[in-house]
Design a protein around this motif. Structure first.
Motif, PDB file in Angstrom:
ATOM      1  N   LYS A 107      -6.695  -6.384   7.786  1.00 49.49           N
ATOM      2  CA  LYS A 107      -5.837  -7.542   7.576  1.00 49.49           C
ATOM      3  C   LYS A 107      -6.248  -8.650   8.522  1.00 49.49           C
ATOM      4  CE  LYS A 107      -2.228  -6.316  10.890  1.00 49.49           C
ATOM      5  NZ  LYS A 107      -2.305  -7.565  11.614  1.00 49.49           N
TER       6      LYS A 107
ATOM      7  N   ILE B  31      -5.860   0.025   7.145  1.00 48.93           N
ATOM      8  CA  ILE B  31      -5.557  -1.260   6.509  1.00 48.93           C
ATOM      9  C   ILE B  31      -6.268  -2.357   7.284  1.00 48.93           C
ATOM     10  CG2 ILE B  31      -3.747  -2.934   5.940  1.00 48.93           C
ATOM     11  CD1 ILE B  31      -1.843  -0.551   5.601  1.00 48.93           C
TER      12      ILE B  31
ATOM     13  N   VAL C 226       0.863  -1.169   0.000  1.00 46.67           N
ATOM     14  CA  VAL C 226       0.000   0.000   0.000  1.00 46.67           C
ATOM     15  C   VAL C 226       0.905   1.225   0.000  1.00 46.67           C
ATOM     16  CG1 VAL C 226      -1.725   1.298   1.304  1.00 46.67           C
ATOM     17  CG2 VAL C 226      -1.811  -1.191   1.261  1.00 46.67           C
TER      18      VAL C 226
END
Length: 99
Positions: free
Chosen positions: A76, A74, A64
């Motif tokens: 994840k 983000i 990214v």
């Protein structure tokens, strides 16, 4: 957008799970743009993220781009790591959706 921090700030200078976070608020405090690598370190079968696509099934990471002075969220898997390669990249474990 609202976020709820649920950890202290972590340096992303090297690979870290950010305390097992599934969502991380990432800030680039540098004057230069940086790349953050999200890596699956335990395999999809053991709970890691599935980055890439068929036929690139073996792809175990994604990147990214974070512009200087900006932030991103983000999402994840808890075992996946984030690596910004520089202490100017900071991450905080968050709960999405706000308070």
């Amino acid at each position: 957008m609202s976020i709820r921090p649920i950890s202290n700030v972590a340096s992303l200078a090297s690979a870290t799970t950010v305390w097992g976070a599934t969502a991380v608020y990432v800030v680039n405090t540098a004057t230069t743009d940086r790349t953050v690598t999200i890596a699956n370190t335990v395999s999809v079968q053991n709970g890691g993220g599935n980055y890439g696509s068929i036929p690139l099934v073996g792809t175990a990471q994604a990147e990214v781009f974070v512009n200087s002075g900006t932030s991103v969220i983000i999402e994840k898997k808890a075992t996946d790591t984030l690596d910004g390669g520089n202490a100017d990249i900071k991450g905080t474990k968050i709960a999405l959706g706000g308070v």
